[in-house]
Design a protein around this motif. Structure first.
Motif, PDB file in Angstrom:
ATOM      1  N   LEU A 100      15.900 117.697 -95.197  1.00 14.79           N
ATOM      2  CA  LEU A 100      14.960 117.028 -94.295  1.00 14.79           C
ATOM      3  C   LEU A 100      15.601 115.762 -93.773  1.00 14.79           C
ATOM      4  CD1 LEU A 100      11.568 117.219 -96.204  1.00 14.79           C
ATOM      5  CD2 LEU A 100      12.126 118.360 -94.067  1.00 14.79           C
ATOM      6  N   ARG A 101      15.350 115.455 -92.491  1.00 15.92           N
ATOM      7  CA  ARG A 101      15.900 114.234 -91.909  1.00 15.92           C
ATOM      8  C   ARG A 101      15.476 113.014 -92.717  1.00 15.92           C
ATOM      9  NH1 ARG A 101      15.680 115.257 -86.774  1.00 15.92           N
ATOM     10  NH2 ARG A 101      16.116 113.640 -85.303  1.00 15.92           N
ATOM     11  N   HIS A 102      14.201 112.979 -93.097  1.00 13.76           N
ATOM     12  CA  HIS A 102      13.690 111.811 -93.822  1.00 13.76           C
ATOM     13  C   HIS A 102      13.389 112.260 -95.233  1.00 13.76           C
ATOM     14  CE1 HIS A 102      13.383 110.069 -89.892  1.00 13.76           C
ATOM     15  NE2 HIS A 102      12.652 111.090 -89.508  1.00 13.76           N
ATOM     16  N   ARG A 103      14.447 112.631 -95.949  1.00 15.43           N
ATOM     17  CA  ARG A 103      14.222 113.408 -97.157  1.00 15.43           C
ATOM     18  C   ARG A 103      13.513 112.650 -98.260  1.00 15.43           C
ATOM     19  NH1 ARG A 103      20.585 113.756 -98.362  1.00 15.43           N
ATOM     20  NH2 ARG A 103      20.829 111.839 -99.561  1.00 15.43           N
ATOM     21  N   ALA A 104      13.638 111.324 -98.258  1.00 13.99           N
ATOM     22  CA  ALA A 104      13.028 110.584 -99.362  1.00 13.99           C
ATOM     23  C   ALA A 104      11.551 110.345 -99.141  1.00 13.99           C
ATOM     24  CB  ALA A 104      13.731 109.252 -99.537  1.00 13.99           C
ATOM     25  N   LYS A 105      11.092 110.560 -97.901  1.00 17.06           N
ATOM     26  CA  LYS A 105       9.708 110.204 -97.606  1.00 17.06           C
ATOM     27  C   LYS A 105       8.822 111.412 -97.800  1.00 17.06           C
ATOM     28  CE  LYS A 105      10.350 106.469 -94.411  1.00 17.06           C
ATOM     29  NZ  LYS A 105      11.418 106.502 -93.458  1.00 17.06           N
ATOM     30  N   PHE A 152      10.886 100.180 -73.650  1.00 16.16           N
ATOM     31  CA  PHE A 152      11.776 100.287 -74.811  1.00 16.16           C
ATOM     32  C   PHE A 152      11.213 101.173 -75.909  1.00 16.16           C
ATOM     33  CE2 PHE A 152      13.759  96.726 -72.822  1.00 16.16           C
ATOM     34  CZ  PHE A 152      15.042  96.638 -73.348  1.00 16.16           C
ATOM     35  N   GLU A 153      12.119 101.854 -76.603  1.00 15.78           N
ATOM     36  CA  GLU A 153      11.769 102.552 -77.836  1.00 15.78           C
ATOM     37  C   GLU A 153      12.331 101.728 -78.997  1.00 15.78           C
ATOM     38  OE1 GLU A 153      13.012 106.647 -77.852  1.00 15.78           O
ATOM     39  OE2 GLU A 153      12.104 107.036 -75.897  1.00 15.78           O
ATOM     40  N   HIS A 211       6.093 113.512 -84.411  1.00 15.36           N
ATOM     41  CA  HIS A 211       6.530 113.933 -83.075  1.00 15.36           C
ATOM     42  C   HIS A 211       7.762 113.107 -82.716  1.00 15.36           C
ATOM     43  CE1 HIS A 211       2.698 115.856 -82.991  1.00 15.36           C
ATOM     44  NE2 HIS A 211       2.779 116.199 -81.732  1.00 15.36           N
ATOM     45  N   ALA A 212       8.820 113.281 -83.496  1.00 12.22           N
ATOM     46  CA  ALA A 212       9.996 112.423 -83.321  1.00 12.22           C
ATOM     47  C   ALA A 212      10.565 112.521 -81.911  1.00 12.22           C
ATOM     48  CB  ALA A 212      11.077 112.793 -84.328  1.00 12.22           C
ATOM     49  N   GLU A 231      16.097 108.400 -81.750  1.00 16.32           N
ATOM     50  CA  GLU A 231      16.745 109.268 -82.728  1.00 16.32           C
ATOM     51  C   GLU A 231      18.222 109.396 -82.356  1.00 16.32           C
ATOM     52  OE1 GLU A 231      15.064 111.101 -85.310  1.00 16.32           O
ATOM     53  OE2 GLU A 231      13.372 109.807 -84.886  1.00 16.32           O
ATOM     54  N   HIS A 232      18.478 109.564 -81.060  1.00 11.22           N
ATOM     55  CA  HIS A 232      19.846 109.721 -80.577  1.00 11.22           C
ATOM     56  C   HIS A 232      20.648 108.439 -80.828  1.00 11.22           C
ATOM     57  CE1 HIS A 232      23.117 111.118 -78.111  1.00 11.22           C
ATOM     58  NE2 HIS A 232      23.074 110.010 -77.405  1.00 11.22           N
TER      59      HIS A 232
END
Length: 263
Positions: free
Chosen positions: A64-69, A106-107, A193-194, A201-202
């Motif tokens: 998972l991208r955010h594996r610890a969460k 901005f993001e 909804h990344a 993300e990029h």
């Protein structure tokens, strides 16, 4: 109506393969299963499968991208909405932001260091891809607010800022103070909804080239982070017809306020 059947072994196999091969998110996997295999399954079920596997000693969660969460179901006490007072959803954001035709939308994101030691605060303009980076000792709301207000202060004073969009991390819970200080409207992407903050993300991927996972950001100086921002802003980008973000930023801000970027 028939009860939903337990997940078939063949389905579990497909999910596992996608996780391991491409680190697809549960949301992407659910969409793909529906599209290609006519299997209707919620991304929540896929998260459950992953956490069940983890508690049995499995390693699927590592993909998972955010594996610890741990996945927070919406409405659970820890889900983003409760933590962010007066959160304004991205659905309220003006359509012009989608066009990427003006500078100043901005993001925002934070890239947290190893063992939660320190964080990089990134803000990227959607149109020019121009990025501001700063480093804070901890990804706490107050520190993130101060960092953003410092990085973007002069743009705010010149009237170049319009909107900010962030995820639902509680480090953005002081959004109202940020909005007031910098004169922006602040919006939050929908949880999980990344892609609504795809540019973030990029950009994080680009930043990670210089500060790989496991970097202790407490040992990273502001100068080092600014140097990385400079490199990214001077890198020609295909999406900008091989101009650099710095060039596009200068073009867009040299024009009248809100001047359109013509590639």
């Amino acid at each position: 109506s028939s009860k939903p059947s337990k997940m078939a072994p063949s389905t579990i196999e497909l999910i596992t393969a996608m996780l391991i091969k491409t680190q697809s998110s549960p949301e992407q996997i659910a969409g793909r299963l529906a599209l290609k295999h006519n299997i209707k399954i919620s991304h929540e079920s896929i998260y459950k499968l992953i956490w069940k596997d983890k508690s049995a000693g499995g390693e699927l969660y590592l993909h998972l991208r955010h594996r610890a969460k741990k996945y927070n179901k919406r409405g659970s006490k820890k889900s983003g909405r409760g933590l962010i007072p007066n959160r304004v959803d991205i659905s309220e954001r003006p359509a012009i932001v989608e066009d990427k035709s003006r500078f100043g939308d901005f993001e925002l994101d934070t890239i947290v260091g190893a063992k939660h030691q320190g964080a990089i605060v990134s803000s990227v303009d959607r149109a020019s891809k121009f990025v501001f980076l700063d480093v804070v000792a901890r990804a706490k709301a107050k520190k993130v607010r101060r960092s953003l207000c410092k990085s973007l202060k002069s743009l705010g004073e010149k009237g170049f800022l319009f909107t900010f969009t962030s995820d639902n991390g509680k480090e953005f819970s002081e959004h109202e103070k940020i909005a007031k200080k910098l004169g922006v409207d602040f919006y939050f992407a929908r949880p999980y909804h990344a892609w609504e903050r795809g540019l973030n993300e990029h950009t994080n991927g680009l930043v990670r080239q210089y500060f790989p996972k496991g970097t202790n950001f407490r040992k990273v100086s502001v100068e080092e982070v600014l140097e990385v921002a400079r490199k990214l802003n001077d890198r020609p980008r295909k999406i900008l017809n091989f101009q650099t973000p710095a060039e596009v930023f200068l073009n867009m801000t040299a024009q009248t306020r809100g001047g359109n970027f013509r590639s």
